[in-house]
Design an enzyme around this catalytic site. Structure first.
Site, short mmCIF file in Angstrom:
data_model
loop_
_atom_site.label_atom_id
_atom_site.label_comp_id
_atom_site.label_asym_id
_atom_site.label_seq_id
_atom_site.Cartn_x
_atom_site.Cartn_y
_atom_site.Cartn_z
N ASP A 219 44.45 47.26 33.35
CA ASP A 219 43.30 46.38 33.11
C ASP A 219 43.53 45.35 31.99
O ASP A 219 43.85 45.71 30.86
CB ASP A 219 42.10 47.25 32.76
CG ASP A 219 40.78 46.53 32.89
OD1 ASP A 219 40.64 45.46 32.26
OD2 ASP A 219 39.89 47.02 33.60
N SER B 128 39.78 41.60 34.71
CA SER B 128 39.28 42.78 35.43
C SER B 128 38.23 42.37 36.47
O SER B 128 38.54 41.66 37.41
CB SER B 128 38.73 43.79 34.43
OG SER B 128 38.58 45.05 35.03
#
Length: 309
Positions: free
Chosen positions: A161, A47
């Site tokens: 993510d 991320s």
């Protein structure tokens, strides 16, 4: 003050965790390592860690830092292309188009520093490891925070993510090109790791009250306040909406996963940034977060040096 400049140059494998805007602290960590004479020889990120780590591996971190540190609160809002999609309230095209103006895309396998990042393919729930192909596509997939950023669609597949199942991807470091030290940065640290700073306005004009926040900014700020308010508030619990409950569950899961990963893998240095240090989308606080990352790294390196004596 750190003293590693008196030692021979050491190499580092760096693991950068997920954590939204707190990921700007990764920039400070990298700067402190370089200033202390370390050479980063491999990077794994998830991320926000994929964003900063990938840009650094491409040799473009100074340009990105200059851009992100010059964004105020209104600039950040203006980069959010809000959508009514049930998959996320920000499309993400606008901000990535801006980043592409500053940083040229490239293939991961051509990077000077070996780099790997992770995302999750949906609906299969499988981890997708990006170690080749477009750097921007890999980063866009890895940063797709559920309910916030719409999933990345690449080659007919959708990704979200990487922090969902691998917030600190220590297992993604290459077996070759391992540094002498393994350093991990955890952006989901406990509240005890919070660095308390005096709040700052974004500009002299704002400090004087000359600039007024536009109505549309205030309205969106209210709607997505969870992502912009990082301070703990002592107030009566009023219950959670379904969206807040989902995000709370996601945060809690990340915390637990981070603990499990750090218990399983040995790291030489762990740098912790408190989860409550900044909200997910508080990118206007980049300069502050960079300095926090740098100061915590300097302290960690000094502790490592003193402990080795």
């Amino acid at each position: 003050m750190y003293h590693f400049y008196t030692m021979s140059k050491k190499t580092v494998s760096l693991v950068l965790s997920s954590g939204g805007a707190r990921g700007m602290a990764h920039i400070g960590v990298i700067e402190a390592l370089e200033e202390a004479g370390f050479e980063i020889v491999s990077i794994a990120g998830s991320s926000a860690g994929a964003l900063v780590g990938g840009i650094y591996a491409a040799g473009q971190l100074p340009a990105f830092k200059d851009w992100i540190c010059n964004l105020d609160r209104i600039d950040v809002f203006s980069l959010m292309d809000f959508t009514l999609s049930s998959k996320g309230f920000i499309k993400g095209d606008k901000v990535f188009n801006e980043i592409k103006k500053i940083i040229k895309d490239c293939d991961i396998e051509s990077l000077a520093i070996p780099f790997t990042c992770t995302a999750v393919e949906i609906p299969q729930g499988k981890e997708k490891i990006f170690d080749k192909g477009s750097l921007f596509e890999a980063i866009r997939a890895s940063v797709s925070i559920p309910t916030v950023l719409t999933p990345a669609r690449l080659h007919g597949k959708e990704y979200i993510d990487g922090g969902i199942i691998n917030p600190i991807p220590l297992n993604l470091l290459p077996k070759t090109n391992r540094g002498e030290l393994m350093i991990a940065v955890d952006l989901n640290g406990p509240k005890e790791t919070l660095v308390k700073l005096q709040p700052k306005k974004n500009s002299p004009e704002e400090r004087e009250g000359i600039i007024k926040i536009p109505k549309w900014v205030s309205e969106y700020h209210t709607k997505v306040s969870k992502y912009f308010n990082s301070e703990l508030k002592e107030e009566k619990y009023k219950g959670m909406s379904s969206l807040e409950l989902l995000n709370f569950s996601f945060d809690l899961l990340q915390d637990k996963l981070s603990s499990v990963v750090l218990d399983k893998y040995r790291v030489d240095v762990l740098i912790e940034i408190s989860r409550i240090q900044a909200g997910t989308l508080e990118f206007h606080r980049a300069s502050e977060l960079i300095e926090i990352g740098k100061s915590k790294t300097i302290k960690a390196l000094n502790n490592l040096e003193n402990g080795s004596k």
